[in-house]
Design a protein around this motif. Structure first.
Motif, PDB file in Angstrom:
ATOM      1  N   GLN A   1       0.830  -1.210   0.000  1.00 61.60           N
ATOM      2  CA  GLN A   1       0.000   0.000   0.000  1.00 61.60           C
ATOM      3  C   GLN A   1       0.865   1.261   0.000  1.00 61.60           C
ATOM      4  O   GLN A   1       1.916   1.307   0.634  1.00 61.60           O
ATOM      5  CB  GLN A   1      -0.951  -0.004   1.196  1.00 61.60           C
ATOM      6  N   GLN A   2       0.388   2.262  -0.715  1.00 64.56           N
ATOM      7  CA  GLN A   2       1.070   3.553  -0.813  1.00 64.56           C
ATOM      8  C   GLN A   2       0.129   4.630  -0.282  1.00 64.56           C
ATOM      9  O   GLN A   2      -0.179   5.608  -0.969  1.00 64.56           O
ATOM     10  CB  GLN A   2       1.473   3.826  -2.259  1.00 64.56           C
ATOM     11  N   ARG A   3      -0.328   4.461   0.957  1.00 68.14           N
ATOM     12  CA  ARG A   3      -1.326   5.347   1.539  1.00 68.14           C
ATOM     13  C   ARG A   3      -0.850   5.982   2.844  1.00 68.14           C
ATOM     14  O   ARG A   3      -1.656   6.532   3.588  1.00 68.14           O
ATOM     15  CB  ARG A   3      -2.625   4.569   1.783  1.00 68.14           C
ATOM     16  N   ALA A   4       0.431   5.885   3.130  1.00 70.79           N
ATOM     17  CA  ALA A   4       1.011   6.462   4.350  1.00 70.79           C
ATOM     18  C   ALA A   4       0.494   5.785   5.605  1.00 70.79           C
ATOM     19  O   ALA A   4       0.495   6.378   6.685  1.00 70.79           O
ATOM     20  CB  ALA A   4       0.768   7.966   4.420  1.00 70.79           C
ATOM     21  N   LEU A   5       0.060   4.538   5.489  1.00 75.27           N
ATOM     22  CA  LEU A   5      -0.401   3.783   6.650  1.00 75.27           C
ATOM     23  C   LEU A   5       0.766   3.029   7.262  1.00 75.27           C
ATOM     24  O   LEU A   5       1.386   2.183   6.597  1.00 75.27           O
ATOM     25  CB  LEU A   5      -1.496   2.793   6.242  1.00 75.27           C
ATOM     26  N   PRO A   6       1.120   3.288   8.522  1.00 69.31           N
ATOM     27  CA  PRO A   6       2.208   2.538   9.152  1.00 69.31           C
ATOM     28  C   PRO A   6       1.738   1.145   9.584  1.00 69.31           C
ATOM     29  O   PRO A   6       0.855   1.015  10.435  1.00 69.31           O
ATOM     30  CB  PRO A   6       2.578   3.400  10.355  1.00 69.31           C
ATOM     31  N   ILE A   7       2.333   0.110   8.991  1.00 70.90           N
ATOM     32  CA  ILE A   7       1.977  -1.273   9.329  1.00 70.90           C
ATOM     33  C   ILE A   7       3.019  -1.821  10.276  1.00 70.90           C
ATOM     34  O   ILE A   7       4.197  -1.937   9.934  1.00 70.90           O
ATOM     35  CB  ILE A   7       1.880  -2.146   8.064  1.00 70.90           C
ATOM     36  N   ALA A   8       2.586  -2.135  11.475  1.00 70.22           N
ATOM     37  CA  ALA A   8       3.493  -2.663  12.498  1.00 70.22           C
ATOM     38  C   ALA A   8       3.676  -4.171  12.348  1.00 70.22           C
ATOM     39  O   ALA A   8       4.788  -4.688  12.451  1.00 70.22           O
ATOM     40  CB  ALA A   8       2.962  -2.331  13.890  1.00 70.22           C
ATOM     41  N   TYR A   9       2.574  -4.880  12.149  1.00 70.21           N
ATOM     42  CA  TYR A   9       2.610  -6.329  11.946  1.00 70.21           C
ATOM     43  C   TYR A   9       1.770  -6.691  10.728  1.00 70.21           C
ATOM     44  O   TYR A   9       0.657  -6.180  10.567  1.00 70.21           O
ATOM     45  CB  TYR A   9       2.019  -7.079  13.148  1.00 70.21           C
ATOM     46  N   MET A  10       2.290  -7.582   9.906  1.00 66.50           N
ATOM     47  CA  MET A  10       1.505  -8.246   8.878  1.00 66.50           C
ATOM     48  C   MET A  10       1.646  -9.735   9.136  1.00 66.50           C
ATOM     49  O   MET A  10       2.763 -10.276   9.105  1.00 66.50           O
ATOM     50  CB  MET A  10       1.999  -7.898   7.477  1.00 66.50           C
ATOM     51  N   ILE A  11       0.522 -10.386   9.399  1.00 64.43           N
ATOM     52  CA  ILE A  11       0.559 -11.789   9.800  1.00 64.43           C
ATOM     53  C   ILE A  11      -0.410 -12.590   8.941  1.00 64.43           C
ATOM     54  O   ILE A  11      -1.577 -12.226   8.809  1.00 64.43           O
ATOM     55  CB  ILE A  11       0.206 -11.953  11.290  1.00 64.43           C
ATOM     56  N   THR A  12       0.094 -13.667   8.351  1.00 58.65           N
ATOM     57  CA  THR A  12      -0.774 -14.589   7.631  1.00 58.65           C
ATOM     58  C   THR A  12      -1.031 -15.805   8.506  1.00 58.65           C
ATOM     59  O   THR A  12      -0.132 -16.289   9.202  1.00 58.65           O
ATOM     60  CB  THR A  12      -0.140 -15.024   6.293  1.00 58.65           C
ATOM     61  N   CYS A  13      -2.253 -16.268   8.467  1.00 61.15           N
ATOM     62  CA  CYS A  13      -2.676 -17.332   9.389  1.00 61.15           C
ATOM     63  C   CYS A  13      -2.792 -18.693   8.720  1.00 61.15           C
ATOM     64  O   CYS A  13      -2.853 -19.722   9.403  1.00 61.15           O
ATOM     65  CB  CYS A  13      -4.018 -16.967  10.027  1.00 61.15           C
ATOM     66  N   GLY A  14      -2.875 -18.721   7.383  1.00 61.30           N
ATOM     67  CA  GLY A  14      -2.972 -19.995   6.682  1.00 61.30           C
ATOM     68  C   GLY A  14      -4.154 -20.830   7.130  1.00 61.30           C
ATOM     69  O   GLY A  14      -5.252 -20.317   7.350  1.00 61.30           O
ATOM     70  N   ASN A  15      -3.900 -22.122   7.300  1.00 62.58           N
ATOM     71  CA  ASN A  15      -4.984 -23.039   7.673  1.00 62.58           C
ATOM     72  C   ASN A  15      -5.409 -22.917   9.127  1.00 62.58           C
ATOM     73  O   ASN A  15      -6.422 -23.473   9.528  1.00 62.58           O
ATOM     74  CB  ASN A  15      -4.550 -24.490   7.426  1.00 62.58           C
TER      75      ASN A  15
ATOM     76  N   LEU B   1       1.771  10.593  -2.318  1.00 62.63           N
ATOM     77  CA  LEU B   1       2.257   9.902  -1.132  1.00 62.63           C
ATOM     78  C   LEU B   1       3.083  10.826  -0.244  1.00 62.63           C
ATOM     79  O   LEU B   1       2.976  10.758   0.993  1.00 62.63           O
ATOM     80  CB  LEU B   1       3.087   8.679  -1.535  1.00 62.63           C
ATOM     81  N   ASP B   2       3.905  11.707  -0.830  1.00 62.55           N
ATOM     82  CA  ASP B   2       4.713  12.589   0.013  1.00 62.55           C
ATOM     83  C   ASP B   2       3.837  13.560   0.795  1.00 62.55           C
ATOM     84  O   ASP B   2       4.103  13.864   1.967  1.00 62.55           O
ATOM     85  CB  ASP B   2       5.745  13.336  -0.832  1.00 62.55           C
ATOM     86  N   VAL B   3       2.752  14.040   0.164  1.00 65.21           N
ATOM     87  CA  VAL B   3       1.820  14.914   0.869  1.00 65.21           C
ATOM     88  C   VAL B   3       1.104  14.132   1.971  1.00 65.21           C
ATOM     89  O   VAL B   3       0.933  14.620   3.090  1.00 65.21           O
ATOM     90  CB  VAL B   3       0.802  15.526  -0.120  1.00 65.21           C
ATOM     91  N   ALA B   4       0.697  12.892   1.639  1.00 65.97           N
ATOM     92  CA  ALA B   4       0.016  12.067   2.635  1.00 65.97           C
ATOM     93  C   ALA B   4       0.895  11.841   3.857  1.00 65.97           C
ATOM     94  O   ALA B   4       0.436  11.917   5.007  1.00 65.97           O
ATOM     95  CB  ALA B   4      -0.389  10.735   2.007  1.00 65.97           C
ATOM     96  N   SER B   5       2.167  11.569   3.640  1.00 63.96           N
ATOM     97  CA  SER B   5       3.086  11.344   4.758  1.00 63.96           C
ATOM     98  C   SER B   5       3.239  12.608   5.591  1.00 63.96           C
ATOM     99  O   SER B   5       3.288  12.558   6.830  1.00 63.96           O
ATOM    100  CB  SER B   5       4.445  10.889   4.230  1.00 63.96           C
ATOM    101  N   GLN B   6       3.314  13.762   4.931  1.00 66.68           N
ATOM    102  CA  GLN B   6       3.435  15.033   5.647  1.00 66.68           C
ATOM    103  C   GLN B   6       2.198  15.295   6.500  1.00 66.68           C
ATOM    104  O   GLN B   6       2.304  15.730   7.655  1.00 66.68           O
ATOM    105  CB  GLN B   6       3.649  16.168   4.640  1.00 66.68           C
ATOM    106  N   LEU B   7       1.024  15.026   5.938  1.00 68.09           N
ATOM    107  CA  LEU B   7      -0.218  15.219   6.684  1.00 68.09           C
ATOM    108  C   LEU B   7      -0.289  14.271   7.875  1.00 68.09           C
ATOM    109  O   LEU B   7      -0.655  14.672   8.986  1.00 68.09           O
ATOM    110  CB  LEU B   7      -1.421  15.017   5.763  1.00 68.09           C
ATOM    111  N   MET B   8       0.073  13.007   7.659  1.00 66.81           N
ATOM    112  CA  MET B   8       0.043  12.034   8.760  1.00 66.81           C
ATOM    113  C   MET B   8       0.972  12.448   9.891  1.00 66.81           C
ATOM    114  O   MET B   8       0.624  12.337  11.079  1.00 66.81           O
ATOM    115  CB  MET B   8       0.435  10.656   8.237  1.00 66.81           C
ATOM    116  N   ASP B   9       2.152  12.950   9.541  1.00 66.17           N
ATOM    117  CA  ASP B   9       3.094  13.378  10.577  1.00 66.17           C
ATOM    118  C   ASP B   9       2.519  14.508  11.422  1.00 66.17           C
ATOM    119  O   ASP B   9       2.877  14.663  12.603  1.00 66.17           O
ATOM    120  CB  ASP B   9       4.406  13.823   9.925  1.00 66.17           C
TER     121      ASP B   9
END
Length: 672
Positions: free
Chosen positions: A171-185, A420-428
């Motif tokens: 994703q290129q939306r300035a969302l900080p992802i701390a964990y990405m976890i796949t659970c499978g079966n 994206l650069d504007v989005a990051s500036q706004l998020m900050d």
């Protein structure tokens, strides 16, 4: 099962197996900045991705905190057993060919059971699983490229789908992802259990769950309660809506309350907001990361175009969001900032008189915030050609947030018009950069409707096969014992009923016994006198009949039914009743147990609610009697939860003084 701490936040990782997948785990670990020990395990290779390999697990210097098991499915079982025996912290099982392949491979389900047994109390993710990325500590077990970057605080995302997980990391939306976890079966460790463990990390701001199925409902109740106590909002993208038309049903209720109704009722009960698209899911997580849940649904909108003002107003019509009229203090501030040429309203078209003057823009935009507004957005589309002249909008938004401290967002009508650069500036600066107007409204609506999970634990059903359907008289007798109001009646063989019918008060209803849909079969005759009974019985033609006193002062007809949903519990359905139930298809669904307040709130959502309240001067129904009828049905279900498959009252005739069950059905199952 042991804690997930060592697995999710490892200081040492073992990568077991060869090939590109295992090589990628090592490469991606180095890229994200993992500072712990990396131990490849391979029986023949001396070096793997620049690291010296160990011939076997026994040769490792100590039990690893986390292990990526990248070998075939049969060998995976042996490796997991060895890791468990040596005291490893946990493992990601990459191999496929387990329960997800059961339809094609008779051995697959047995292999999965053996894998779980081999793991013992050592936690495992998968099988058929990509693993996880911990961007907070720079640790991962991930066999492919990804888009995560190190963060100090962020959201956690859990999904069964590894492919969706990869895409979300990009994703290129300035969302900080701390964990990405796949659970499978989820053979051993379920999605809800992983999310529960993540709640112990104070750096996690919100949790997003891509859910294919729930599994153990007690785990989900524990997750919802703990998340609420910790102040961590939960959202879900639930997939797998059922095709209700394919169901084989014996009642109106079952045709209306499929597993999709149960899934939605469960999310509502747990206080988890539901999104329908990945883009909405990401935008909601972004909002929750910055502000957490919003206080309500009151929205203010600013734009420099009347077209955009009308567009956002129209698009919000299908949401719970409202645009409150401007208060006097807002109008005073806006007039001072904009002058006399601008018509003041919410949404506001402020024209372009003050464009390029960031301070003046901020003064005007601040006027659209306040205690009466839960979220304010400014519609700004940054051109892809040259956005230099739009810096004033970014500066103004940041100033509004700094000056007012109120929730504020900048929304681009199209996702591609938010750089994206504007989005990051706004998020900050604490301003939400929304990628798309529709997405923004979905996110704001979701963040404003998060609720406290229900206090009562779910009633869990049995899973026996339905074997018995009680006839109407028997069903009414059973429900009457729990407080349901039913008409006076006589049921049995034709001649026995005819001999006793004088004990009932006309007008009377005569019904054939043993038919699922009596009205469709022409087996219900109404408004009869005693002298009409013999002829009516002959016309219906069934061996047994039921004759009962009619309710003549009805205000409205309701359906109240409960169906057993093995995945979600017992689904209570409330809706318009009678022969038009499946035509109108306007219902509310709740999971048992419920309170009287739950029932009243659900009834208030029905389109028939104005009739119950006394429409156009007509008499009102006895709402207390309706609620008591629903509670009586619930009492029966709770007392028979291990064997009940379905119960329905349709119609429940609602009068100014009573709520009377005119028809009833109960289906029972054998004990599991």
């Amino acid at each position: 099962m042991r804690s997930l701490d060592r697995l999710l936040r490892p200081r040492s990782i073992a990568v077991i197996g060869g090939g590109a997948w295992c090589t990628q785990v090592i490469i991606q670990s180095e890229k994200i900045g993992f500072v712990g020990a990396i131990w490849p395990v391979h029986p023949r290779e001396a070096m793997v991705a620049g690291h010296g390999a160990f011939p076997s697990l026994d040769d490792l210097p100590e039990p690893p905190d986390a292990a990526f098991v990248g070998v075939n499915r049969n060998t995976t079982i042996d490796v997991v057993n060895a890791l468990s025996q040596m005291g490893a912290g946990g493992a990601v099982c990459f191999a496929s060919g387990f329960s997800e392949a059961a339809a094609e491979d008779a051995e697959a389900q047995d292999l999965q059971a053996r894998l779980v047994a081999a793991a013992g109390d050592m936690p495992i993710f998968g099988p058929n699983c990509y693993g996880f990325i911990n961007a907070l500590d720079g640790a991962l077990l991930w066999p492919d490229q990804h888009g995560c970057t190190p963060v100090e605080r962020g959201v956690a995302i859990l999904t069964q789908s590894s492919n969706i997980a990869i895409n979300l990391t990009m994703q290129q939306r300035a969302l900080p992802i701390a964990y990405m976890i796949t659970c499978g079966n989820m053979a051993q460790t379920a999605q809800a259990q992983i999310a529960i463990a993540l709640l112990d990390d104070p750096r996690v701001s919100a949790i997003g769950l891509h859910i294919e199925g729930f599994g153990n409902l007690r785990h989900w109740e524990e997750l919802a309660a703990k998340a609420h106590a910790r102040g961590i909002p939960l959202i879900a993208l639930k997939v797998g809506a059922s095709d209700q038309a394919k169901q084989s049903t014996v009642s109106h209720t079952a045709s209306l309350a499929g597993s999709e109704a149960g899934a939605q009722a469960l999310l509502d009960r747990l206080g988890i907001a539901r999104l329908r698209a990945l883009s909405d899911f990401l935008e909601t997580l972004k909002l929750l990361h910055v502000y957490g849940p919003l206080g309500g649904t009151r929205l203010a909108s600013i734009s420099c175009s009347g077209g955009e003002a009308s567009l956002i107003a129209d698009m919000a019509l299908d949401t719970a969001l409202t645009f409150p009229p401007l208060e006097h203090t807002q109008e005073t501030q806006l007039r001072a900032a904009l002058g006399p040429m601008v018509a003041l309203s919410n949404p506001l078209d402020y024209n372009t008189y003050i464009w390029r003057d960031a301070d003046a823009m901020a003064a005007a935009w601040s006027g659209m915030t306040g205690d009466g507004i839960d979220m304010t957005v400014s519609v700004v589309d940054y051109p892809v050609t040259d956005a230099g002249d739009w810096t004033c909008a970014t500066d103004a938004a940041l100033k509004v947030r700094a000056d007012t401290g109120r929730p504020f967002g900048v929304v681009a009508t199209l996702p591609e018009l938010m750089p994206l650069d504007v989005a990051s500036q706004l998020m900050d600066g604490g301003v939400i950069p929304f990628f798309g107007l529709r997405e923004a409204l979905a996110a704001i609506a979701a963040a404003s409707t998060l609720t406290k999970p229900h206090d009562l634990p779910l009633c869990l059903p049995g899973d026996g096969v339905p074997t018995q359907t009680l006839n109407e008289d028997t069903a009414k007798t059973a429900l009457s014992a729990y407080g349901l109001d039913c008409p006076a009646r006589i049921s049995g063989a034709v001649q026995d009923v005819i001999d006793m019918v004088q004990n009932l008060r006309a007008p009377l209803a005569v019904k054939g016994v043993g038919l699922a849909h009596k009205t469709d079969a022409g087996a219900v005759l109404l408004d009869l006198d005693h002298r009409d009974i013999a002829d009516a019985v002959a016309r219906i033609g069934t061996r047994d009949i039921l004759v009962e006193e009619m309710v003549t002062d009805g205000v409205a007809e309701l359906l109240i039914g409960v169906t057993r949903d093995k995945a979600h519990g017992f689904v209570l359905t409330l809706g318009a009743g009678g022969v038009l139930t499946e035509v109108l298809r306007v219902t509310a669904s709740l999971l048992l147990p419920v309170t009287d307040d739950d029932i009243r709130a659900a009834l208030d959502t029905l389109s028939i609610a104005p009739v119950l309240d006394g429409y156009r001067g007509g008499p009102a129904a006895d709402l207390d009697a309706i609620v008591n009828a629903a509670l009586a049905i619930q009492a029966y279900v709770l007392a028979h939860h291990s064997t009940l498959s379905e119960v329905e009252v349709n119609p429940l005739i609602c009068t100014p003084t009573r709520a009377v069950a005119v028809d009833a059905l109960i289906q029972l199952a054998e004990e599991a």
